[in-house]
Design a protein around this motif. Structure first.
Motif, short mmCIF file in Angstrom:
data_model
loop_
_atom_site.label_atom_id
_atom_site.label_comp_id
_atom_site.label_asym_id
_atom_site.label_seq_id
_atom_site.Cartn_x
_atom_site.Cartn_y
_atom_site.Cartn_z
N ASP A 177 0.84 -1.21 0.00
CA ASP A 177 0.00 0.00 0.00
C ASP A 177 0.87 1.25 0.00
O ASP A 177 0.60 2.21 -0.72
CB ASP A 177 -0.91 0.03 1.23
N ALA A 178 1.90 1.24 0.81
CA ALA A 178 2.78 2.40 0.91
C ALA A 178 3.53 2.65 -0.39
O ALA A 178 3.77 3.80 -0.77
CB ALA A 178 3.76 2.20 2.06
N THR A 179 3.89 1.58 -1.08
CA THR A 179 4.57 1.72 -2.37
C THR A 179 3.70 2.50 -3.34
O THR A 179 4.17 3.42 -4.02
CB THR A 179 4.93 0.34 -2.95
N GLN A 180 2.43 2.13 -3.40
CA GLN A 180 1.52 2.83 -4.30
C GLN A 180 1.41 4.31 -3.91
O GLN A 180 1.46 5.19 -4.77
CB GLN A 180 0.15 2.18 -4.27
N GLU A 181 1.29 4.58 -2.63
CA GLU A 181 1.20 5.97 -2.17
C GLU A 181 2.47 6.74 -2.48
O GLU A 181 2.42 7.91 -2.88
CB GLU A 181 0.89 6.01 -0.68
#
Length: 85
Positions: free
Chosen positions: A45-49
């Protein structure tokens, strides 16, 4: 191929150059997120953000640092803030 030319083109609005940069640097960003957050699901999730943050801030890339350094810093700053929330 160096990243600086595509990064400058992306900063000038070239979406194909931006897509290429994001695709090439996703493993770097994901590695940063995994190291900071520890949890694999949170890291995805953090990668996408972080990639969204990089895409949003690409216009601020001025070439004073290598693109990979700039990208790493953007991702690190985004994830440090997320890790402390």
């Amino acid at each position: 191929m160096t990243d600086e030319d595509p990064a400058h083109r992306a900063a000038d609005g070239d979406t194909a150059a931006l897509d290429d940069l994001l695709r090439r640097h996703t493993p770097l960003v994901h590695g940063v997120c995994r190291r900071i957050l520890g949890n694999p699901d949170d890291a995805l999730d953090a990668t996408q953000e972080a990639l969204i943050s990089i895409a949003t801030k690409i216009g601020t890339f001025d070439g004073r640092a290598r693109f990979t350094t700039w990208c790493y810093r953007i991702a690190t700053n985004a994830e440090i803030g997320r890790a402390h929330v």
